[in-house]
Design a protein around this motif. Sequence first.
Motif, PDB file in Angstrom:
ATOM      1  N   THR A  53       7.838  -5.283  13.345  1.00 54.23           N
ATOM      2  CA  THR A  53       8.891  -4.601  12.589  1.00 54.23           C
ATOM      3  C   THR A  53       8.937  -5.094  11.146  1.00 54.23           C
ATOM      4  O   THR A  53       9.111  -4.303  10.210  1.00 54.23           O
ATOM      5  N   PHE A  54       8.753  -6.402  10.943  1.00 55.15           N
ATOM      6  CA  PHE A  54       8.768  -6.946   9.584  1.00 55.15           C
ATOM      7  C   PHE A  54       7.545  -6.469   8.805  1.00 55.15           C
ATOM      8  O   PHE A  54       7.659  -6.090   7.630  1.00 55.15           O
ATOM      9  N   ALA A  55       6.372  -6.479   9.454  1.00 54.17           N
ATOM     10  CA  ALA A  55       5.149  -6.054   8.768  1.00 54.17           C
ATOM     11  C   ALA A  55       5.222  -4.582   8.381  1.00 54.17           C
ATOM     12  O   ALA A  55       4.857  -4.206   7.255  1.00 54.17           O
ATOM     13  N   LEU A  56       5.707  -3.735   9.291  1.00 57.58           N
ATOM     14  CA  LEU A  56       5.815  -2.312   8.989  1.00 57.58           C
ATOM     15  C   LEU A  56       6.846  -2.051   7.896  1.00 57.58           C
ATOM     16  O   LEU A  56       6.643  -1.176   7.039  1.00 57.58           O
ATOM     17  N   ALA A  57       7.950  -2.796   7.924  1.00 57.08           N
ATOM     18  CA  ALA A  57       8.971  -2.609   6.888  1.00 57.08           C
ATOM     19  C   ALA A  57       8.415  -2.937   5.508  1.00 57.08           C
ATOM     20  O   ALA A  57       8.662  -2.211   4.537  1.00 57.08           O
ATOM     21  N   VAL A  58       7.641  -4.019   5.408  1.00 55.48           N
ATOM     22  CA  VAL A  58       7.041  -4.386   4.120  1.00 55.48           C
ATOM     23  C   VAL A  58       6.025  -3.339   3.680  1.00 55.48           C
ATOM     24  O   VAL A  58       5.952  -2.972   2.496  1.00 55.48           O
ATOM     25  N   GLN A  59       5.237  -2.824   4.615  1.00 56.80           N
ATOM     26  CA  GLN A  59       4.239  -1.809   4.270  1.00 56.80           C
ATOM     27  C   GLN A  59       4.897  -0.513   3.787  1.00 56.80           C
ATOM     28  O   GLN A  59       4.377   0.146   2.873  1.00 56.80           O
ATOM     29  N   ILE A  60       6.034  -0.144   4.380  1.00 55.93           N
ATOM     30  CA  ILE A  60       6.699   1.095   3.984  1.00 55.93           C
ATOM     31  C   ILE A  60       7.262   0.993   2.567  1.00 55.93           C
ATOM     32  O   ILE A  60       7.136   1.918   1.760  1.00 55.93           O
ATOM     33  N   CYS A  61       7.879  -0.140   2.255  1.00 53.82           N
ATOM     34  CA  CYS A  61       8.513  -0.271   0.941  1.00 53.82           C
ATOM     35  C   CYS A  61       7.569  -0.819  -0.126  1.00 53.82           C
ATOM     36  O   CYS A  61       7.962  -0.897  -1.298  1.00 53.82           O
ATOM     37  N   ALA A  62       6.329  -1.172   0.221  1.00 54.40           N
ATOM     38  CA  ALA A  62       5.408  -1.802  -0.734  1.00 54.40           C
ATOM     39  C   ALA A  62       5.127  -0.939  -1.963  1.00 54.40           C
ATOM     40  O   ALA A  62       5.122  -1.465  -3.088  1.00 54.40           O
ATOM     41  N   PRO A  63       4.883   0.394  -1.850  1.00 54.12           N
ATOM     42  CA  PRO A  63       4.594   1.172  -3.068  1.00 54.12           C
ATOM     43  C   PRO A  63       5.737   1.151  -4.075  1.00 54.12           C
ATOM     44  O   PRO A  63       5.506   0.968  -5.280  1.00 54.12           O
ATOM     45  N   VAL A  64       6.967   1.324  -3.603  1.00 55.33           N
ATOM     46  CA  VAL A  64       8.107   1.326  -4.529  1.00 55.33           C
ATOM     47  C   VAL A  64       8.324  -0.072  -5.104  1.00 55.33           C
ATOM     48  O   VAL A  64       8.618  -0.224  -6.295  1.00 55.33           O
ATOM     49  N   VAL A  65       8.160  -1.089  -4.272  1.00 58.06           N
ATOM     50  CA  VAL A  65       8.317  -2.466  -4.766  1.00 58.06           C
ATOM     51  C   VAL A  65       7.269  -2.773  -5.821  1.00 58.06           C
ATOM     52  O   VAL A  65       7.553  -3.440  -6.828  1.00 58.06           O
ATOM     53  N   ALA A  66       6.040  -2.283  -5.634  1.00 64.77           N
ATOM     54  CA  ALA A  66       4.985  -2.510  -6.629  1.00 64.77           C
ATOM     55  C   ALA A  66       5.361  -1.880  -7.969  1.00 64.77           C
ATOM     56  O   ALA A  66       5.171  -2.487  -9.037  1.00 64.77           O
ATOM     57  N   VAL A  67       5.909  -0.673  -7.931  1.00 62.70           N
ATOM     58  CA  VAL A  67       6.343  -0.017  -9.173  1.00 62.70           C
ATOM     59  C   VAL A  67       7.464  -0.812  -9.836  1.00 62.70           C
ATOM     60  O   VAL A  67       7.484  -0.978 -11.071  1.00 62.70           O
ATOM     61  N   LEU A  68       8.381  -1.325  -9.052  1.00 61.90           N
ATOM     62  CA  LEU A  68       9.494  -2.098  -9.614  1.00 61.90           C
ATOM     63  C   LEU A  68       9.020  -3.433 -10.191  1.00 61.90           C
ATOM     64  O   LEU A  68       9.557  -3.893 -11.206  1.00 61.90           O
ATOM     65  N   VAL A  69       8.020  -4.046  -9.562  1.00 60.29           N
ATOM     66  CA  VAL A  69       7.470  -5.284 -10.111  1.00 60.29           C
ATOM     67  C   VAL A  69       6.803  -5.021 -11.462  1.00 60.29           C
ATOM     68  O   VAL A  69       6.958  -5.798 -12.422  1.00 60.29           O
ATOM     69  N   ILE A  70       6.072  -3.919 -11.548  1.00 58.28           N
ATOM     70  CA  ILE A  70       5.460  -3.548 -12.831  1.00 58.28           C
ATOM     71  C   ILE A  70       6.544  -3.291 -13.882  1.00 58.28           C
ATOM     72  O   ILE A  70       6.398  -3.670 -15.056  1.00 58.28           O
ATOM     73  N   THR A  71       7.641  -2.680 -13.460  1.00 60.56           N
ATOM     74  CA  THR A  71       8.760  -2.448 -14.386  1.00 60.56           C
ATOM     75  C   THR A  71       9.345  -3.773 -14.874  1.00 60.56           C
ATOM     76  O   THR A  71       9.662  -3.923 -16.056  1.00 60.56           O
ATOM     77  N   ASP A  72       9.488  -4.741 -13.963  1.00 65.97           N
ATOM     78  CA  ASP A  72       9.982  -6.065 -14.359  1.00 65.97           C
ATOM     79  C   ASP A  72       9.042  -6.732 -15.370  1.00 65.97           C
ATOM     80  O   ASP A  72       9.499  -7.340 -16.351  1.00 65.97           O
ATOM     81  N   LEU A  73       7.733  -6.621 -15.127  1.00 64.56           N
ATOM     82  CA  LEU A  73       6.772  -7.210 -16.058  1.00 64.56           C
ATOM     83  C   LEU A  73       6.841  -6.523 -17.424  1.00 64.56           C
ATOM     84  O   LEU A  73       6.769  -7.188 -18.474  1.00 64.56           O
ATOM     85  N   ALA A  74       6.997  -5.196 -17.408  1.00 62.75           N
ATOM     86  CA  ALA A  74       7.100  -4.473 -18.681  1.00 62.75           C
ATOM     87  C   ALA A  74       8.355  -4.880 -19.440  1.00 62.75           C
ATOM     88  O   ALA A  74       8.304  -5.081 -20.669  1.00 62.75           O
ATOM     89  N   MET A  75       9.470  -5.034 -18.741  1.00 63.10           N
ATOM     90  CA  MET A  75      10.694  -5.462 -19.420  1.00 63.10           C
ATOM     91  C   MET A  75      10.565  -6.892 -19.940  1.00 63.10           C
ATOM     92  O   MET A  75      11.113  -7.241 -20.990  1.00 63.10           O
TER      93      MET A  75
END
Length: 255
Positions: free
Chosen positions: A175-197
């Motif tokens: 359940t934890f692995a699947l939850a991370v895989q589902i939200c990984a694309p959006v989290v990756a975009v948000l991490v890039i946003t944090d780096l840009a800021m």
Amino acid sequence: MLDLTLITTFFLVFMRMVSFTFACPLYAIPGIPPLVKAGLSFILAVLITPMVKPVSADLPGGLWGFGLVVFSEVGVGLVLGLVCTFVFNVIRMAGQLLDFQIGFAMASVMDPLSGSVNTLVSRFLYFLTLVLFLNVDGHHVLIRALAKSYELVPLNAAGINGEVTLLIIRIFADTFALAVQICAPVVAVLVITDLAMGLVGKTAPQMNIFQLGFPLKIAVGVASLAILLPALTSVFKILFDTLEKDLYLLMKGLA
């Protein structure tokens, strides 16, 4: 004259059915009155009992033996419902991880369905999952799986062994692995946003990055989720197939 064998068989079938109904997240919604859940379990038990191998009313151990058999059937229903809860909690956990990254974690609300504090995206994805599950007749799949359980795990034949324990632990970990895989694309975009800021903050120190960051991350996170939402339907289908497979594996282990 009363047929004690038929009554005993029906009662054991009903105990497994009602424990599953009260434990499964789909049928355990607090808004549904307990009498309705018990009535649904009673109707299903009436329909399934003629297809179940009868159990003798003369169980070994007398009253204590009968109590242990009832406890065993309740345990089977609760374990099957627990596995369904694990699979449905994948979406809730993925939503909570997204809320933490987006910034919605501060807007937590009390969820009367789960009796715990949940966040906005988590509630939205969970309700969306329930709607899609009903749309693809997932509730019928659960009823068929529960009816099949009386063939794979006959009455008074269930047992817990190391294989079942490892299977439940594996499902819980997945359940934890699947939850991370589902939200990984959006989290990756948000991490890039944090780096840009962060880069903007270094190049233009006069800008208030914290004031700019909150609305920007919310906009980017919600937009990314909206873009990926159509693709999540295939993810939900995989989750539903996983739920059906895990239920059958668990029933084989309990037998």
